[in-house]
Design an enzyme around this catalytic site. Structure first.
Site, PDB file in Angstrom:
ATOM      1  N   HIS A 145      -1.660   0.537   2.612  1.00  0.00           N
ATOM      2  CA  HIS A 145      -1.910   1.187   1.531  1.00  0.00           C
ATOM      3  C   HIS A 145      -1.979   2.562   1.749  1.00  0.00           C
ATOM      4  O   HIS A 145      -1.320   3.538   0.835  1.00  0.00           O
ATOM      5  CB  HIS A 145      -3.275   0.977   1.055  1.00  0.00           C
ATOM      6  CG  HIS A 145      -3.627   1.871  -0.262  1.00  0.00           C
ATOM      7  ND1 HIS A 145      -3.466   1.376  -1.337  1.00  0.00           N
ATOM      8  CD2 HIS A 145      -4.540   2.875  -0.273  1.00  0.00           C
ATOM      9  CE1 HIS A 145      -3.805   2.162  -2.546  1.00  0.00           C
ATOM     10  NE2 HIS A 145      -4.631   3.106  -1.764  1.00  0.00           N
ATOM     11  N   HIS A 193      -5.370   0.591  -8.643  1.00  0.00           N
ATOM     12  CA  HIS A 193      -6.533   0.230  -8.102  1.00  0.00           C
ATOM     13  C   HIS A 193      -6.673  -1.288  -8.602  1.00  0.00           C
ATOM     14  O   HIS A 193      -7.809  -1.632  -9.245  1.00  0.00           O
ATOM     15  CB  HIS A 193      -7.813   1.137  -8.634  1.00  0.00           C
ATOM     16  CG  HIS A 193      -8.785   1.674  -7.837  1.00  0.00           C
ATOM     17  ND1 HIS A 193     -10.186   1.540  -7.663  1.00  0.00           N
ATOM     18  CD2 HIS A 193      -8.607   2.092  -6.399  1.00  0.00           C
ATOM     19  CE1 HIS A 193     -10.671   2.034  -6.906  1.00  0.00           C
ATOM     20  NE2 HIS A 193      -9.676   2.451  -5.819  1.00  0.00           N
TER      21      HIS A 193
END
EC number: 6.3.5.3
Length: 751
Positions: free
Chosen positions: A55, A104
């Site tokens: 990420h 998200h």
């Protein structure tokens, strides 16, 4: 527990470290030891594990993302590009806009409300960190089948999280998309976009220059929530038992963030900030390493000075915490009193926790003992880079050969229109968008269900001067198209967002993207990703719109079942005069209804094939970027000359859905005659580079000449007026029946 200091690490080289539990591979851990010349301390391991996560480090995507730079079109408007918290573009009159979209996804499945809410909060802080005032948000949402039990759990929570956080911040939600497909069951996509405005000479960067300058942590206190949050949840395959990861989901406080926004605006206006970084994924680990690496190379930090909500937190937990509503600033010693006074005014906790150095080392202490001593660039910029193997999926050729042309075509075109219009993907999203405030701040010109959100550049912003300038934003994607052809699918996502901005009369200027894919360790997924990036980079070069930044979200799969490859693209455009913007649909009676563009028989990945037959196969619509560019030029010039009274792009459901939605926009009907040929193709084909416009009769000749100049096909279909949608020779549907079908679907599913 014995404190793991740098001295102790050097004395205990063989002590086992839990690197695998933190997602680090054997060779990555070996490289950390090589960099440090010893084993890492537990705090150093915390830093490297989150900063080298998928990420944060983009270790599987970097080799492909470089195309956005190497193929970048020349752009005088681009002020800040990739590599910063958000891109910045010049929109004229001394103004700049900054915008970015991020994911998200996994947190929003685990805990829908907080996962989605903190997604909004995080992207807003990215915009703040550029020195801008956030002025609006958008979201791109994807869920499993609309009638699936888990969709009923996840969707309401996600929508509630987005609305509560954004509404509390006083930010209008001006657009986005809501898509349903079985491939997203167990792995929804929650992509949040924010846009901000600032004077172009007031840009702030994430850098820590000037030895002796102070490092200030301000905002909410650091707690145990979100430890390893986005950096861990988004960097591993998502299993069914992922609900056990609930403690990793961050918890948001929008009221604190609202105060933080106002505090930052005053700090920027007072010019007491040298560099600034938000604390998002990887928290303090990210902020300290990135600020130091981009500055004069070093930083000393007293980690025991970090204000805590939980005094039992260990140093490594503090470093990995992703508690929300926090920022880190670099401030000159002489400006510290003014900085602290402004924070106190807004009731924002602020603490000097360190100092900038030129040692080339990030050194952290805990009650006098050194627990971190690393070169910051090795964590921030020099993580592993993988050239993952990739190949075309085994069934790709068969998928593309399964053309929907073989499917039975309906004889009842009216019933087919109503079937598609009421399907979950095409139906009105008012059930969702009514929960968002679209007009707070008073600068919203267009919002959902318009094709793009439009904002005026407000005169109440810091340094504002009178202007009639505006910006337009759209975000789009189509996972079915990308599944059929990821190269073309990414280009089609860009083309639709580009077209949606253009139909408002704005000139498309720049691009942000959120690339949602399965596991990069799967060669078939990696092929999809590589093709999508290549396609998007090539298309941006052709259209002349640079990529300013974005986000890669991998591991979007449950077990071995990956989502459709889903590149989501946001496009920002500029209106020199907001008064020339074109309203959506048919806003008045007596106008000519004109179809722009060429229609071909294209049903691969179409909404009709999906709704009527549950079919996915064939090839997506042909990409024609030159036609998109010509269409955008016609729309922008026509808007500036006042030749149009309304417009609407053609996308899902083709001309049939566009006509219905245009009638619904203001309750004005129309009567049209289809061009010669197959009426089913004319109504439901999803050929791109097309738009539907309403032209006042007195402007038609001038508009036709404009289309001829740009070689854009221009077909007059009929006129607006009445209370029905009439397709001459085929069917008539009262607008009220269209409205009932269009608006009833989501309330029936989720109320």
């Amino acid at each position: 527990m014995t404190l793991d200091t740098v001295h102790r690490a050097a004395q205990t080289p063989d002590e086992p470290m839990p690197y695998a539990e933190l997602g680090m591979k054997d060779d990555e851990y070996a490289r950390v030891k090589e960099i440090l010349g010893r084993r890492p301390t537990s705090s150093e391991l915390a830093i490297y594990s989150v900063m080298w996560s998928e990420h944060c480090s983009y270790k599987s995507s970097k080799v492909h993302l470089r195309q956005f730079a190497t193929k970048a079109p020349a752009s005088d408007a681009l002020l800040v590009g990739m590599g910063e918290n958000a891109g910045v573009v010049d929109i004229g009159d001394g103004w700049a806009a900054t915008f970015k979209i991020e994911s998200h996804n996994h947190p929003s499945y685990v805990e829908p409300h907080q996962g989605a809410a903190t997604g909004v909060g995080g992207i807003v802080r990215d915009i703040m960190s550029m020195g801008a005032r956030p002025v609006a948000v958008m979201d791109s949402l994807r869920f499993g089948a609309a009638d699936a039990p888990d969709t009923r759990r996840v969707l309401p929570g996600v929508v509630e999280g987005i609305s509560s956080y954004g509404n509390c911040l006083g930010l209008p939600n001006i657009g986005g998309e809501v898509v349903f497909d079985p491939c997203y069951i167990g792995n929804p996509l929650v992509n949040a976009l924010c846009v901000g405005l600032l004077r172009k000479d007031r840009i702030k960067l994430a850098t820590a220059p000037g030895p002796g300058n102070k490092v200030v942590l301000f905002g909410a206190l650091t707690g145990p929530d979100g430890i390893g949050g986005a950096s861990v949840l988004a960097s591993a395959t998502f299993e069914d038992e992922s609900q056990a990861k609930r403690p990793s989901v961050q918890v948001g406080d929008p009221f604190m963030e609202k105060l933080l926004i106002e505090c930052c605006m005053e700090l920027f206006a007072a010019d007491v900030v040298v560099g600034i970084q938000d604390l998002g994924a990887a928290g303090i680990s990210c902020a300290t390493t990135e600020l130091a690496a981009k500055g004069t190379g070093g930083m000393d930090v007293r980690l025991d000075l970090v204000p805590l909500r939980d005094p039992t937190l260990r140093p490594e937990e503090i470093l990995m915490s992703e508690s929300q509503e926090r920022m880190m600033a670099v401030v000159t010693p002489q400006d510290i009193p003014a900085f602290m006074a402004i924070c106190e005014k807004w009731d924002i906790p602020a603490t000097v926790i360190g100092e900038v150095t030129d040692t080339g080392r990030l050194v952290m202490t805990w009650h006098g003992a050194t627990i971190v001593d690393i070169p910051p660039g090795t964590a921030a910029d020099e993580g592993p880079v993988y050239e993952r193997p990739y190949h075309e999926p085994a069934g790709q050729a068969a998928l593309n050969a399964d053309d929907p042309g073989r499917l039975p075509r309906p004889s009842d075109l009216r019933a087919t229109l109503l079937q598609v219009l009421g399907s979950p993907n095409v139906a009105s999203k008012e059930w969702v968008t009514s929960q968002y405030d679209r007009y707070v701040r008073g600068n919203t010109v267009l919002a959902q269900p318009a094709d793009a959100g439009v904002l005026r550049v407000s005169e109440d912003l810091p340094g504002a001067t009178e202007t009639v300038r505006g910006i337009a934003l759209a975000v789009d994607g189509n996972g079915r198209y990308a599944k059929l052809d990821p190269y073309a699918g990414a280009q089609l996502a860009l083309a639709e967002a580009y077209r949606n901005v253009a139909v408002t009369g704005a000139r498309p200027l720049a691009v942000t993207n959120c690339l949602n894919f399965g596991s990069p360790e799967d060669p078939e997924v990696m092929w999809q990703f590589a093709e999508a990036v290549r396609g998007l980079a090539d298309a941006c070069k052709t259209l002349g719109v640079p990529v300013t930044g974005g986000n890669v979200s991998f591991y979007n799969q449950t077990g071995s079942a990956a989502i459709h490859p889903t590149p989501v693209v946001g496009v920002l455009g500029v209106l020199d005069d907001i008064r020339t913007r074109v309203r959506s649909g048919f806003p008045e009676e007596g106008a000519r209804v004109v179809l722009l563009g060429e229609t071909r028989e294209e049903f691969g990945g179409s909404e009709w094939a999906h709704v009527a037959h549950g079919h996915l196969g064939g090839l997506p619509p042909r990409v024609d970027l030159e036609a998109e560019r010509a269409l955008a030029s016609v729309l922008a010039e026509a808007a500036s000359r006042g030749l149009l009274s309304g417009s609407h792009d053609l996308s899902d459901g083709g001309l049939a859905v566009a006509l219905a939605e245009a009638c619904l926009a203001a309750g004005v009907g129309c009567t049209v005659r289809l061009p010669d040929g197959d009426p089913f193709v004319a109504l439901f084909s999803e050929t791109t580079a097309r738009a539907l416009v309403a032209v006042p009769p007195a402007s038609f000749d001038a508009f036709a000449e404009l289309c001829a100049r740009y070689e854009v096909p221009c077909t007059s279909l009929g006129h607006t007026g009445g209370t029905d949608l009439v397709v001459d020779g085929h069917f008539t549907v009262p607008i009220e029946e269209l409205r009932t079908v269009h608006t009833g679907t989501l309330p029936a599913l989720f109320d």
